[in-house]
Design a protein around this motif. Structure first.
Motif, PDB file in Angstrom:
ATOM      1  N   ASP A 156       3.196 -15.476 -10.758  1.00 43.87           N
ATOM      2  CA  ASP A 156       3.748 -15.324 -12.106  1.00 43.87           C
ATOM      3  C   ASP A 156       3.371 -14.039 -12.824  1.00 43.87           C
ATOM      4  O   ASP A 156       3.624 -13.898 -14.018  1.00 43.87           O
ATOM      5  N   VAL A 157       2.774 -13.057 -12.123  1.00 39.51           N
ATOM      6  CA  VAL A 157       2.444 -11.820 -12.832  1.00 39.51           C
ATOM      7  C   VAL A 157       3.122 -10.596 -12.228  1.00 39.51           C
ATOM      8  O   VAL A 157       2.668  -9.475 -12.412  1.00 39.51           O
ATOM      9  N   GLY A 158       4.214 -10.800 -11.499  1.00 35.35           N
ATOM     10  CA  GLY A 158       5.035  -9.661 -11.122  1.00 35.35           C
ATOM     11  C   GLY A 158       5.470  -9.546  -9.680  1.00 35.35           C
ATOM     12  O   GLY A 158       6.450  -8.858  -9.380  1.00 35.35           O
ATOM     13  N   ALA A 159       4.770 -10.189  -8.749  1.00 36.92           N
ATOM     14  CA  ALA A 159       5.122 -10.017  -7.331  1.00 36.92           C
ATOM     15  C   ALA A 159       6.552 -10.483  -7.040  1.00 36.92           C
ATOM     16  O   ALA A 159       7.296  -9.801  -6.321  1.00 36.92           O
ATOM     17  N   LEU A 160       6.952 -11.628  -7.568  1.00 35.24           N
ATOM     18  CA  LEU A 160       8.284 -12.157  -7.266  1.00 35.24           C
ATOM     19  C   LEU A 160       9.388 -11.326  -7.917  1.00 35.24           C
ATOM     20  O   LEU A 160      10.545 -11.370  -7.477  1.00 35.24           O
ATOM     21  N   GLN A 161       9.042 -10.575  -8.951  1.00 37.55           N
ATOM     22  CA  GLN A 161      10.019  -9.720  -9.619  1.00 37.55           C
ATOM     23  C   GLN A 161      10.096  -8.336  -8.966  1.00 37.55           C
ATOM     24  O   GLN A 161      11.172  -7.761  -8.850  1.00 37.55           O
ATOM     25  N   ILE A 166      11.210  -3.703  -3.403  1.00 37.76           N
ATOM     26  CA  ILE A 166      10.449  -2.821  -2.519  1.00 37.76           C
ATOM     27  C   ILE A 166      10.721  -3.137  -1.052  1.00 37.76           C
ATOM     28  O   ILE A 166      10.951  -2.231  -0.249  1.00 37.76           O
ATOM     29  N   VAL A 167      10.704  -4.415  -0.688  1.00 37.51           N
ATOM     30  CA  VAL A 167      10.837  -4.791   0.733  1.00 37.51           C
ATOM     31  C   VAL A 167      12.162  -5.472   1.046  1.00 37.51           C
ATOM     32  O   VAL A 167      12.426  -5.796   2.205  1.00 37.51           O
ATOM     33  N   GLY A 168      12.996  -5.705   0.036  1.00 33.49           N
ATOM     34  CA  GLY A 168      14.248  -6.425   0.240  1.00 33.49           C
ATOM     35  C   GLY A 168      14.105  -7.900  -0.102  1.00 33.49           C
ATOM     36  O   GLY A 168      13.040  -8.499   0.071  1.00 33.49           O
ATOM     37  N   LEU A 192       6.458  -1.566   2.044  1.00 40.08           N
ATOM     38  CA  LEU A 192       5.503  -1.863   0.982  1.00 40.08           C
ATOM     39  C   LEU A 192       4.525  -0.708   0.792  1.00 40.08           C
ATOM     40  O   LEU A 192       4.107  -0.424  -0.327  1.00 40.08           O
ATOM     41  N   VAL A 193       4.141  -0.058   1.899  1.00 43.17           N
ATOM     42  CA  VAL A 193       3.295   1.137   1.810  1.00 43.17           C
ATOM     43  C   VAL A 193       4.028   2.301   2.462  1.00 43.17           C
ATOM     44  O   VAL A 193       4.888   2.110   3.336  1.00 43.17           O
TER      45      VAL A 193
END
Length: 275
Positions: A156-161, A166-168, A192-193
């Motif tokens: 809930d702090v940004g990864a799913l958004q 970035i990776v599709g 991702l990197v």
């Protein structure tokens, strides 16, 4: 810059360098993030953003890992905070989640580029952090996991958004639902990197060289490029073009432009004023 933080350290790369290292500093718990971190992190970013000597920020972790996720004591405190009726408990939790989100989004609000240098574990909240960075590099020993689903949490702090961009979408869905561990090499293949270095020492040396290169570029163009890319990510092409036209109408005619042209013409190293 004086160190004023419990969970972070700020170290200038060298006395004349515009590169500042922002280091997550809880190595005894694999840099698991406590509530104190979320209070201190945006303050540290703001201090660097307002510091004219700082041109590029390198985010890393002390000890053996970049970030081991959320501190379990902090997670337990959040889970047990159920005083009051259901509506008030939910409203209080929502405010708390928004507070955590804002601390991570502070990296995008920061004018200066933020580069993640990842070694060891980058798990859960670590993924949320690095996806908000502008550029990401890792060492060969790095490993990653979007771990929240295993903890009974919807991240809930940004990864799913941010991760899908970035990776599709499909890769982000698979990584987030399985919570599986993946390597630095796979992170590179996924996008991702940008690069995998052979060791932590090579990582920090390589990232420093890259950061120093960025820090020598015209500062208004660096700040503008970051701002326009982030804005354009969230709007359509026409809106993005309108935004950059407005930006350049106010920023393009600068001493930086004159100096860049002169330096290229006379084949010398340019010198730019600090922001």
């Amino acid at each position: 810059m004086e160190d004023k933080y419990e969970t972070l350290k700020i170290v200038q790369e060298s006395p004349n360098s515009g590169v500042f290292n922002l280091i997550i500093n809880r190595p005894s718990v694999s840099n698991a993030l406590s509530i104190d971190f979320f209070n201190e992190f945006p303050k540290a970013l703001s201090a660097l953003d307002q510091n004219p000597a700082a041109t590029v920020i390198v985010l890393s972790g002390s000890g053996n890992h970049f970030c081991g996720g959320i501190d379990l004591k902090s997670l337990a405190a959040i889970a047990n905070d159920n005083s009051g009726d259901r509506g008030r408990t939910g409203e209080r939790l929502r405010r708390h989640i928004k507070f955590l989100q804002d601390a991570i989004t502070a990296m995008e609000r920061c004018r200066k580029p933020v580069i993640a240098a990842i070694h060891g574990a980058c798990i859960g909240l670590g993924i949320n952090i690095v996806t908000a960075c502008d550029i990401r590099y890792c060492s060969k020993d790095a490993f990653f996991s979007v771990k929240e689903v295993d903890m009974g949490i919807t991240a809930d702090v940004g990864a799913l958004q941010r991760l899908p961009g970035i990776v599709g979408f499909g890769n982000a869905m698979e990584l987030s639902l399985t919570a599986r561990r993946f390597s630095g090499e796979e992170a590179k293949n996924l996008g991702l990197v940008s690069q995998v270095f052979g060791s932590r020492e090579e990582l920090m040396k390589g990232v420093c060289t890259i950061a120093e290169g960025i820090s020598e570029k015209p500062p208004l163009a660096v700040v503008g490029t970051k701002a326009v890319l982030i804005r354009s990510r969230d709007v359509n092409v026409e809106q993005g073009l309108d935004y950059v036209a407005t930006w350049n109408s106010s920023m393009l005619l600068s001493e930086d432009l004159t100096e860049a042209i002169s330096a290229q013409k006379h084949k010398r190293k340019p010198s730019y004023s600090k922001l």
